[in-house]
Design a protein around this motif. Structure first.
Motif, PDB file in Angstrom:
ATOM      1  N   PRO A   1       4.751  33.240   6.580  1.00 48.44           N
ATOM      2  CA  PRO A   1       5.581  32.034   6.496  1.00 48.44           C
ATOM      3  C   PRO A   1       4.789  30.776   6.805  1.00 48.44           C
ATOM      4  N   LYS A   2       5.043  29.748   6.018  1.00 44.06           N
ATOM      5  CA  LYS A   2       4.422  28.438   6.230  1.00 44.06           C
ATOM      6  C   LYS A   2       5.437  27.385   5.825  1.00 44.06           C
ATOM      7  N   TYR A   3       5.382  26.247   6.528  1.00 39.14           N
ATOM      8  CA  TYR A   3       6.291  25.153   6.183  1.00 39.14           C
ATOM      9  C   TYR A   3       5.653  23.816   6.508  1.00 39.14           C
ATOM     10  N   GLY A   4       5.972  22.822   5.696  1.00 40.41           N
ATOM     11  CA  GLY A   4       5.531  21.460   5.948  1.00 40.41           C
ATOM     12  C   GLY A   4       6.108  20.534   4.906  1.00 40.41           C
ATOM     13  N   MET A   5       5.509  19.377   4.758  1.00 38.30           N
ATOM     14  CA  MET A   5       6.025  18.378   3.832  1.00 38.30           C
ATOM     15  C   MET A   5       4.888  17.589   3.187  1.00 38.30           C
ATOM     16  N   ALA A   6       5.134  17.133   1.977  1.00 37.62           N
ATOM     17  CA  ALA A   6       4.316  16.096   1.351  1.00 37.62           C
ATOM     18  C   ALA A   6       5.088  14.794   1.494  1.00 37.62           C
ATOM     19  N   VAL A   7       4.471  13.788   2.082  1.00 41.95           N
ATOM     20  CA  VAL A   7       5.172  12.564   2.453  1.00 41.95           C
ATOM     21  C   VAL A   7       4.510  11.354   1.799  1.00 41.95           C
ATOM     22  N   SER A   8       5.337  10.459   1.279  1.00 42.03           N
ATOM     23  CA  SER A   8       4.864   9.174   0.767  1.00 42.03           C
ATOM     24  C   SER A   8       5.490   8.057   1.584  1.00 42.03           C
ATOM     25  N   GLY A   9       4.692   7.040   1.869  1.00 44.12           N
ATOM     26  CA  GLY A   9       5.188   5.914   2.652  1.00 44.12           C
ATOM     27  C   GLY A   9       4.614   4.609   2.144  1.00 44.12           C
ATOM     28  N   LEU A  10       5.056   3.520   2.750  1.00 36.87           N
ATOM     29  CA  LEU A  10       4.611   2.186   2.368  1.00 36.87           C
ATOM     30  C   LEU A  10       4.053   1.457   3.582  1.00 36.87           C
ATOM     31  N   ALA A  11       3.107   0.560   3.322  1.00 34.16           N
ATOM     32  CA  ALA A  11       2.503  -0.222   4.401  1.00 34.16           C
ATOM     33  C   ALA A  11       1.979  -1.534   3.845  1.00 34.16           C
ATOM     34  N   ASP A  12       1.689  -2.441   4.741  1.00 36.89           N
ATOM     35  CA  ASP A  12       1.021  -3.691   4.391  1.00 36.89           C
ATOM     36  C   ASP A  12      -0.466  -3.383   4.242  1.00 36.89           C
TER      37      ASP A  12
ATOM     38  N   ASN B   1       5.151  16.366  12.383  1.00 32.55           N
ATOM     39  CA  ASN B   1       3.705  16.394  12.198  1.00 32.55           C
ATOM     40  C   ASN B   1       3.304  15.802  10.848  1.00 32.55           C
ATOM     41  N   ALA B   2       4.037  16.133   9.791  1.00 37.91           N
ATOM     42  CA  ALA B   2       3.714  15.595   8.468  1.00 37.91           C
ATOM     43  C   ALA B   2       3.947  14.089   8.404  1.00 37.91           C
ATOM     44  N   LEU B   3       5.032  13.626   9.007  1.00 34.70           N
ATOM     45  CA  LEU B   3       5.327  12.194   9.030  1.00 34.70           C
ATOM     46  C   LEU B   3       4.287  11.419   9.835  1.00 34.70           C
ATOM     47  N   SER B   4       3.664  12.093  10.792  1.00 35.61           N
ATOM     48  CA  SER B   4       2.739  11.421  11.708  1.00 35.61           C
ATOM     49  C   SER B   4       1.571  10.764  10.984  1.00 35.61           C
TER      50      SER B   4
ATOM     51  N   ALA C   1       0.848  -1.188   0.000  1.00 37.18           N
ATOM     52  CA  ALA C   1       0.000   0.000   0.000  1.00 37.18           C
ATOM     53  C   ALA C   1       0.884   1.239   0.000  1.00 37.18           C
ATOM     54  N   LEU C   2       0.611   2.144  -0.914  1.00 37.91           N
ATOM     55  CA  LEU C   2       1.280   3.442  -0.942  1.00 37.91           C
ATOM     56  C   LEU C   2       0.447   4.420  -0.127  1.00 37.91           C
ATOM     57  N   ILE C   3       1.069   5.078   0.844  1.00 40.44           N
ATOM     58  CA  ILE C   3       0.396   6.076   1.676  1.00 40.44           C
ATOM     59  C   ILE C   3       0.893   7.455   1.276  1.00 40.44           C
ATOM     60  N   ALA C   4      -0.032   8.365   1.041  1.00 36.41           N
ATOM     61  CA  ALA C   4       0.328   9.718   0.627  1.00 36.41           C
ATOM     62  C   ALA C   4      -0.379  10.733   1.513  1.00 36.41           C
ATOM     63  N   THR C   5       0.365  11.750   1.946  1.00 38.24           N
ATOM     64  CA  THR C   5      -0.205  12.775   2.808  1.00 38.24           C
ATOM     65  C   THR C   5       0.576  14.066   2.657  1.00 38.24           C
TER      66      THR C   5
ATOM     67  N   VAL D   1       9.750   8.921   1.399  1.00 29.59           N
ATOM     68  CA  VAL D   1      10.293  10.122   0.768  1.00 29.59           C
ATOM     69  C   VAL D   1       9.376  11.299   1.071  1.00 29.59           C
ATOM     70  N   ALA D   2       9.983  12.463   1.269  1.00 33.68           N
ATOM     71  CA  ALA D   2       9.228  13.675   1.570  1.00 33.68           C
ATOM     72  C   ALA D   2       9.704  14.816   0.679  1.00 33.68           C
ATOM     73  N   LEU D   3       8.793  15.720   0.378  1.00 28.39           N
ATOM     74  CA  LEU D   3       9.083  16.935  -0.369  1.00 28.39           C
ATOM     75  C   LEU D   3       8.753  18.135   0.500  1.00 28.39           C
ATOM     76  N   ASN D   4       9.655  19.116   0.549  1.00 26.91           N
ATOM     77  CA  ASN D   4       9.420  20.321   1.339  1.00 26.91           C
ATOM     78  C   ASN D   4       8.358  21.200   0.695  1.00 26.91           C
ATOM     79  N   LEU D   5       7.553  21.838   1.537  1.00 28.61           N
ATOM     80  CA  LEU D   5       6.600  22.858   1.118  1.00 28.61           C
ATOM     81  C   LEU D   5       6.918  24.119   1.914  1.00 28.61           C
ATOM     82  N   LEU D   6       7.387  25.150   1.253  1.00 29.36           N
ATOM     83  CA  LEU D   6       7.858  26.353   1.941  1.00 29.36           C
ATOM     84  C   LEU D   6       7.224  27.595   1.336  1.00 29.36           C
TER      85      LEU D   6
END
Length: 325
Positions: free
Chosen positions: A142-153, A82-85, A57-61, A96-101
């Protein structure tokens, strides 16, 4: 020291669009409905999950917000955790994560932006997650965060619609982050206990939940404990009964509440859940703490793991989605 919080109209996850308004905005905006989409927008879960080749499973947030603390490096660490959470809240491993600034480049030094990015990179590296570029814009706030992709069963996803009556409810981080952050923004007082909580990854809690066979979970962020418990209970068709005396709080949280450091986001959270929640056993102050808008909060689990206090249980009830005792 530049006070970053003074350049933002709010702070952290308290800046979220109120949950009731958000649900009206996205109502009916559904995707393809393909069977490969394991988790979409229907239940308001923490991230999207799609089945891909290889039984994975690909997880995207994505998550980003205005400064929650004045220290730029700490803000970067908090925003990244917080984004990884959201990936951890669904039982995944961030890859993998991408910065949002967003940055007011003519107002704030770019050296501060670099410190924000450095903080995000350090936390992502601690999580074993690659950071590969991202996107930036010139913005008045100013704002900052990340777009994160992960894997899961895909067979072991943690979901907010998998709660079953009879399960205990556990919370893996204390509440009170919101009121302490509001006090920090107003006074510049620093609360190391809040920074420590916000920069702690939910990785260990997620792994412990999977090891314990837990299937239902969500993280507690901008909608507060009551808001996220309500979403889990509603999605699962059960009632969340919360023992207010068992809920842990950070040192100084009650004092911050007493002195009036309550965000507008917290008050909106309480207004949203009030029609669906029995609050007759607690006073207004206690209800506000339970609705306190958290930034990078812990996991709310339908089950038990070592070290996490049990704060309630899931039961069958037709009257309320959440009951506070």
């Amino acid at each position: 020291m530049t006070r970053l919080t003074q350049y933002a109209h709010g702070g952290g996850c308290a800046c979220k669009i109120p949950p009731g308004e958000l649900e009206q905005i996205v109502a009916g905006l559904h995707g393809s409905g393909d069977a490969e989409l394991l988790v979409g927008v229907d239940t308001g879960d923490d991230a999207a999950a799609v089945r891909i080749a290889g039984g994975v499973a690909l997880i995207a947030t994505t998550d980003f917000f205005t400064p929650v603390v004045d220290n730029p490096y700490d803000w970067g660490r908090i925003a990244a955790a917080n984004a990884l959470s959201d990936v951890y809240a669904m039982g995944g491993r961030p890859v993998v994560a991408l910065n949002l600034l967003c940055w007011p480049r003519d107002v704030l030094p770019m050296e501060l932006a670099r410190e924000v990015l450095r903080g995000g990179l350090d936390v992502a590296s601690k999580a074993g997650c690659h950071v590969a570029g991202g996107h930036s814009v010139d913005d008045p706030e100013p704002k900052y965060g990340m777009a994160v992709s992960g894997l899961a069963d895909p067979e072991r996803l943690l979901r907010n619609d998998a709660g079953v009556a009879g399960m205990p409810l556990s919370l893996t981080k204390p509440l009170g982050i919101g009121v302490l952050n509001s006090r920090h923004k107003a006074t510049s007082d620093v609360f190391p206990q809040a920074v420590e909580a916000m920069t702690t990854l939910n990785r260990d809690a997620s792994e412990a939940a999977l090891a314990a066979g837990i299937r239902a979970a969500t993280d507690v962020t901008g909608f507060g404990l009551l808001g996220h418990a309500y979403k889990l209970a509603r999605a699962s068709g059960v009632t969340a009964v919360i023992d207010s005396s068992a809920v842990p709080y950070l040192e100084g949280a009650r004092e911050a509440l007493r002195d009036g450091y309550v965000s507008g986001g917290t008050r909106r959270n309480l207004d949203w859940v009030r029609p669906h929640t029995d609050l007759s056993s607690v006073d207004e102050d206690e209800a506000l703490l339970l609705a306190d808008a958290q930034t990078s909060g812990g996991l709310l689990l339908a089950g038990e793991i070592p070290g996490a206090p049990v704060i309630g249980e899931l039961v069958r009830s037709a009257e309320y989605a959440v009951v506070v005792r």
